[in-house]
Motif scaffolding. Structure first.
Motif: not given
Length: 408
Positions: A180-185, A213-217
């Motif tokens: 959800e957070l990444l979708k908002s970003v 250590q999260n590549v998507q972030v």
């Protein structure tokens, strides 16, 4: 809550357990109280004069930080002499679970802020998802807020076994919250304005703290830095560029098979070129191409990567004979490509996503102009004009399009 320090002597084992349990009780009640405040989101002030158009959460953030400090001190309590003591072992597990609860509070607060920015109508359902873990949570969600709060406190005070202690958030729920957070970003990134881009960077700064250590972030964090280059001063742009480079490099080290990590690492190299000397520029040019080739290998349908490779090929191919010879004499070798290769990449990119970039169509036209094919050059210049002018690069492209049309 102030910083908690517990000086123990090795011979005071009973005191360790008693005082640690007392501190744990206080911290636990405070932690739950914060959780309750987040649940009662209707009473949290929403103001238009805050920097993020969001929720006033400074107090909650400060309390959570202090709780983390207290838990850090508790973790140093020595209970080695109680390895066979069931109650002591329960205390150790409870401290661990409390740490997870505080972490969840911190993450849920970020989630609540993100959801508010994306869609205010979804705030109720998302907060419910972030706060509801299992039937063993502190309170029953079917109760009224005040009843639920009182019920939760009573259950905490009567916690005599691990079964009645709330379990940590499941991995699946954590993934949902992060998604959800990444979708908002991503939605903020797509808005193409400085306010949204700054919000995206601010959100990712907070997310990065817990997901280094999260590549998507990581690749999104790098992208967020580069997104602001057109809106800041030259000094700030340079700082953002090198930060983006370091973060994207970290993303590759975490997952070398992530196409987006290679893509944004390559773009950070392209941005760094303007700050380096001529010899370094050529080295970065080679490295840029390698990263884009890797990104394309991992995701053959990424039209943006295909377009970037096409533009790179055009810039290399369109160097004059004197420029090429001079570069070879000074630096030994330069990247090689042909205009035909450039055109193939650029046309392919527009074919996958028609009109995705005004600049991409402009470069197709420039390839035809290089080949003296004025009819097709004019066609693609007209096609480029049809693409909306949104970014700073679009405005610059629009001016060049007008000049080139006079040559056709």
């Amino acid at each position: 809550m102030a910083w908690i320090s517990i000086p123990f002597h090795d011979d005071s084992h009973v005191g360790k357990v008693v005082i640690a349990a007392g501190v744990f009780l206080v911290v636990g009640i405070g932690s739950y109280s914060l959780y309750h405040l987040m649940r009662r989101k209707n009473k949290i002030s929403i103001t238009a004069d805050t920097g993020t158009d969001g929720i006033k959460t400074d107090g909650l953030v400060e309390c959570i930080d202090q709780l983390n400090q207290a838990i850090g001190n508790l973790s140093h309590i020595k209970l080695d002499h109680y390895k066979n003591d069931e109650k002591s072992q329960q205390l150790i597990l409870c401290i661990d679970r409390l740490a997870d609860q505080v972490h969840q509070l911190q993450f849920s607060l970020q989630s609540l802020q993100a959801t508010n920015d994306v869609n205010s109508n979804r705030r109720d359902s998302f907060t419910s998802l972030a706060s509801s873990q299992s039937s063993d949570n502190f309170y029953d969600t079917t109760l009224e807020d005040d009843d639920a709060y009182n019920s939760g406190i009573e259950r905490f005070l009567s916690c005599e076994s691990l079964e009645s202690f709330p379990y940590r958030q499941s991995k699946q729920e954590t993934i949902i919250n992060l998604d959800e957070l990444l979708k908002s970003v991503d939605q903020l990134h797509d808005n193409y304005n400085v306010k949204s881009r700054r919000k995206a960077l601010d959100k990712l700064k907070n997310i990065y703290i817990n997901y280094q250590q999260n590549v998507q972030v990581l690749w999104r964090y790098s992208r967020a830095h580069l997104d602001l280059l057109d809106y800041v001063s030259e000094n700030d742009a340079k700082s953002l560029t090198y930060s983006a480079h370091d973060i994207a490099k970290q993303a590759i080290s975490v997952d070398d098979n992530c196409s987006q990590a290679h893509k944004w690492y390559g773009l950070s190299l392209g941005a760094i070129i303007s700050y380096e000397g001529n010899k370094k520029k050529i080295e970065l040019g080679f490295e840029f191409k390698l990263e884009m080739d890797k990104a394309l290998e991992l995701n053959p349908n990424d039209y943006e990567v295909i377009g970037y490779i096409g533009r790179w090929c055009y810039e290399c191919a369109s160097l004059s004979w004197i420029e090429k010879k001079g570069a070879q004499m000074l630096y030994g070798s330069i990247p090689s490509a042909t205009v035909s290769e450039a055109k193939d990449y650029l046309v392919k990119a527009d074919g996958i996503q028609p009109g995705y970039s005004k600049n991409n169509r402009l470069y197709i036209a420039k390839c035809y102009l290089y080949e003296s094919d004025y009819k097709n050059a004019r066609h693609w210049l007209m096609q480029a004009q049809e693409v909306d002018t949104i970014t700073k690069q679009d405005k610059e492209a629009e001016k060049e399009i007008a000049k080139l049309l006079l040559q056709c």
